[in-house]
Scaffold this active site. Structure first.
Site, short mmCIF file in Angstrom:
data_model
loop_
_atom_site.label_atom_id
_atom_site.label_comp_id
_atom_site.label_asym_id
_atom_site.label_seq_id
_atom_site.Cartn_x
_atom_site.Cartn_y
_atom_site.Cartn_z
N CYS A 2 0.86 -1.18 0.00
CA CYS A 2 0.00 0.00 0.00
C CYS A 2 0.90 1.24 0.00
CB CYS A 2 -0.93 0.10 1.19
SG CYS A 2 -2.15 -1.20 1.27
N ARG A 27 3.95 -0.48 -4.86
CA ARG A 27 3.66 -1.05 -3.53
C ARG A 27 2.30 -1.73 -3.48
NH1 ARG A 27 6.95 1.22 0.65
NH2 ARG A 27 5.39 0.53 2.13
N TRP A 77 -3.03 -2.48 -1.73
CA TRP A 77 -2.82 -3.91 -1.90
C TRP A 77 -3.73 -4.56 -0.87
CZ3 TRP A 77 -1.13 -8.20 0.89
CH2 TRP A 77 -0.75 -9.31 0.14
N ASN A 103 -2.03 2.07 5.98
CA ASN A 103 -1.24 0.93 5.54
C ASN A 103 -1.01 0.07 6.77
OD1 ASN A 103 0.57 -0.79 4.37
ND2 ASN A 103 2.21 0.72 4.11
N GLY A 104 -1.32 -1.22 6.69
CA GLY A 104 -1.16 -2.10 7.86
C GLY A 104 -2.43 -2.89 8.08
N GLU A 485 15.38 -19.14 -7.76
CA GLU A 485 15.15 -17.74 -8.09
C GLU A 485 14.63 -17.59 -9.53
OE1 GLU A 485 14.79 -15.10 -6.60
OE2 GLU A 485 15.24 -13.47 -7.98
N LYS A 489 11.05 -15.90 -10.51
CA LYS A 489 10.91 -14.77 -11.44
C LYS A 489 9.84 -15.08 -12.48
CE LYS A 489 12.39 -12.24 -9.74
NZ LYS A 489 12.97 -12.25 -8.48
N GLU A 492 6.31 -15.07 -10.93
CA GLU A 492 5.86 -13.75 -10.50
C GLU A 492 5.31 -12.92 -11.65
OE1 GLU A 492 8.54 -12.10 -6.84
OE2 GLU A 492 9.59 -12.35 -8.73
N HIS A 508 13.21 -37.90 -7.78
CA HIS A 508 12.32 -38.30 -6.68
C HIS A 508 10.93 -37.69 -6.82
CE1 HIS A 508 15.69 -40.23 -4.78
NE2 HIS A 508 16.41 -39.12 -4.93
N LYS A 607 5.63 -4.95 -3.91
CA LYS A 607 7.08 -4.87 -3.78
C LYS A 607 7.52 -5.07 -2.34
CE LYS A 607 11.18 -3.94 -5.27
NZ LYS A 607 11.78 -5.11 -5.93
#
Ligand code: G6P
Length: 612
Positions: A2, A27, A77, A103-104, A485, A489, A492, A508, A607
């Site tokens: 946010c 954000r 968000w 925000n929170g 990673e 990527k 995302e 396996h 982010k």
């Protein structure tokens, strides 16, 4: 998570708020909104809309904002309540006399909401935030500061808030607990924001609010106190170094691409002043007072989330290669919900690009409360994690805006390389070994440039595979975290299901997925386990899998075994993640672009995740 902007001054507040919101859109971008105190009427006008900021701007054509010099804005968000017009911020009291952005998370919002409904308040949204607007209204008897403090004292959870009162058009109130807020001041104006990128166009003089702070802000002044007490605190402004050009796209189509291409420079910045050839070691002044805690540590625990967690895993491999100190890596979100064994000789290293991730911050506090020395590896200077750790290493990667982290990752790996060499020189590394490592580090930025300027092969590989539904990423040793990673990527930003696996572990389970429709991207460098990974590749090819290999220049074997090869320069095995990750970043980027997706603002992500 946010984005919040607030403004009070002589200028047109709307344009400053909207400019700030755009810089904070990374954000969160489910919905956005503004509240303005109208200059002519002193009434509050709130306009909000689900979708991106451009949708809000579109709405302004029909629902016109008033002229104003005081206002607040928010890009959301969603946590509580789906992202729709009504749940968008700002939220107002029953009579539109109070408006706030938040925000929170207000954890006890249900109890408070029931209480306020009984008292006659009418709620319109499903959010936890609206409770705060009504709670402030409940306590408001003419003094805004008293009402805000009384309300915040009833609240459990986290917040960064900025509040407007129509009856007090010359002030805004900001408060922080757990969610960052920064106040910037310049001539006759104050700008409040959840991070400095929304402020930098106007001033570089900022005050970082601390948890518990409440600020009473006019266009020329700030009175700072705490939620519990009215005693005045010093409002200490500091100068920030960030520049406007650092947070603009600079000719690139997306921030992510710009940040991928910045890596040769950002890595130079990470290493500047830290390579000590005379002593064959790295110099890390930020942690020098705690260096002995590290060399004497019985154990190092590294904790982080997301991409920072992947860098941390490489950090473990590095430190254990050059020292005899055992290192564990923990997801920050798990760390405090088990019983981590911490002694006074344990060093906890928390790793975070933003320095604001709620889970990482909670892990930091848990480690501190159990007596560990807590060090940080952070990118954002002055962030909460940077401030709460005993000491730390700044990665100096510069502002990272693209939601998918790229240059912050390589900078974190570089910070671990430097740390492991500095520690290693006190443990297992000789001067000659240290010096040879330092000399190789210096070559890494130009080796990245080589990869970045040789990307035609990547385009053709992406064209072949951008419509696939699943991908497997395989690596071993230092390149196992890189496989994780690379898969992250792709997930995302392209929304393709991708799994990262240790190559040998494939047999396996994941091997059952292999067929001609499942590309397997294998990092197969000329290192100590090259032969083993060739065997793993053959296992895939035997099952008709399509294999893309990341290989070292000069490799003559792979081109005859796999379908496509991307070549990268050689380096020391321990440093190879810094190079092998670059093609994976480019592949994720290209595939997302080919699929027509919003690379910098992927769905459902943010982010900086400042809620648990
Ligand atoms: C979010 C971001 C990731 C990031 C993670 C940890 O999930 O989208 O890119 O790796 O948070 O963030 P931090 O700022 O603590 O490194």
């Amino acid at each position: 998570m946010c984005g919040i902007v607030g403004y009070i001054g002589n200028k047109d507040s709307l344009s400053i708020l909207m400019d700030g919101l755009k810089r904070l859109e990374y954000r969160g971008y489910d919905s956005s909104g503004v509240s303005l105190i109208c200059r002519e009427t002193s009434k509050i006008k709130t306009i909000k809309k689900a979708g991106k900021i451009k949708d809000l701007e579109e709405l302004f054509k029909t629902n016109k904002p008033c002229k104003s010099n005081v206002g607040i804005a928010h890009t959301r968000w969603a946590t509580h309540g789906e992202p729709n017009d009504i749940n968008a911020h700002p939220h107002n009291d029953c009579f539109n006399k109070i408006s706030l952005v938040h925000n929170g998370i207000i954890e006890n919002y249900r109890t408070l909401k029931n209480y306020l409904i009984q008292k006659g308040h009418t709620f319109v949204s499903d959010t936890d935030t609206e409770v705060l607007a009504h709670l402030i209204e409940h306590f408001y008897k003419g003094d805004p500061m008293v009402a805000v403090k009384k309300a915040l004292n009833r609240v459990d959870g986290t917040y960064g808030i900025v509040v407007l009162f129509s009856e007090h058009p010359d002030i805004v109130i900001a408060a922080r607990k757990g969610s960052p807020l920064v106040i910037g001041k310049s001539d006759n104006q104050m700008i409040i924001a959840s991070d400095a990128s929304a402020i930098i166009a106007h001033t570089n003089q900022v005050l970082y609010m601390q948890d518990g702070d409440v600020a009473y802000i006019t266009k020329n002044d700030i009175e700072l106190s705490t939620v519990e007490s009215n005693d005045a605190l010093d409002a200490e402004f500091v100068e920030i170094e960030m520049t406007l050009s650092q947070i603009e796209k600079g000719g690139y189509e997306h921030f992510m691409l710009k940040e991928i291409f910045e890596q040769p420079d950002s890595l130079r910045d990470t290493m500047t002043g830290r390579l000590d050839k005379e002593n064959g070691t790295a110099r890390l002044n930020g942690i020098k007072d705690y260096f002995k805690n590290l060399t004497d540590a019985d154990r190092i625990i590294i904790t982080a989330c997301g991409t920072s967690w992947h860098a941390s895993l490489i950090g473990k491999y590095l430190i254990e290669s050059y020292t005899n100190i055992p290192v564990e890596v923990d997801y920050a979100s798990e760390f405090r919900y088990r019983n981590p064994i911490i002694t006074e000789r344990t060093v906890l290293i928390v790793v975070s690009q933003s320095g604001e991730t709620a889970d990482t911050l909670a892990a930091l506090r848990e480690g501190k409360s159990k007596g560990a020395t807590v060090l940080g590896i952070c990118n954002v200077v002055g962030s909460t994690i940077a401030r709460e750790t005993d000491a730390g290493i700044y990665t100096h990667a510069g502002p990272e805006i693209g939601v998918a982290s790229t240059k912050a990752f390589t900078a974190q790996v570089m910070a671990f390389i430097l740390l492991s060499i500095a520690l290693g020189r006190k443990k297992l590394l000789s001067f000659d070994q240290g010096l040879s490592l330092i000399k190789e580090i210096e070559q890494l930025p130009s080796k990245i440039s080589e990869i970045l300027h040789d990307k035609n092969k990547i385009d053709s590989i992406c064209r072949k595979s951008y419509k696939k539904k699943n991908f497997l990423y395989l690596g071993r040793g230092f390149n196992f975290p890189v496989a994780l990673e690379g898969a992250l990527k792709l997930k995302e930003i392209s929304y393709i299901h991708a799994e990262g696996y240790p190559a040998a572990e494939m047999k396996h389970g994941p091997i059952a997925l292999i067929d001609e429709n499942m590309p397997a991207l294998v990092i197969a460098l000329k290192d100590s386990i090259y032969e083993k990974i060739i065997s793993n590749i053959k296992e895939i090819k035997a099952r008709k899998g399509y294999v893309i290999a990341i290989a070292n220049k000069g490799d003559k074997i792979l081109k005859d075994i796999v379908d496509d090869v991307i070549y990268i320069p050689e380096t020391k095995e321990e440093f190879s993640p810094i190079l092998s990750v670059i093609p994976l970043q480019l592949i994720a980027y290209k595939i997302a672009v080919m699929r027509g997706l919003d690379v910098d603002m992927p769905r459902n992500l943010a982010k900086s995740v400042t809620v648990e």
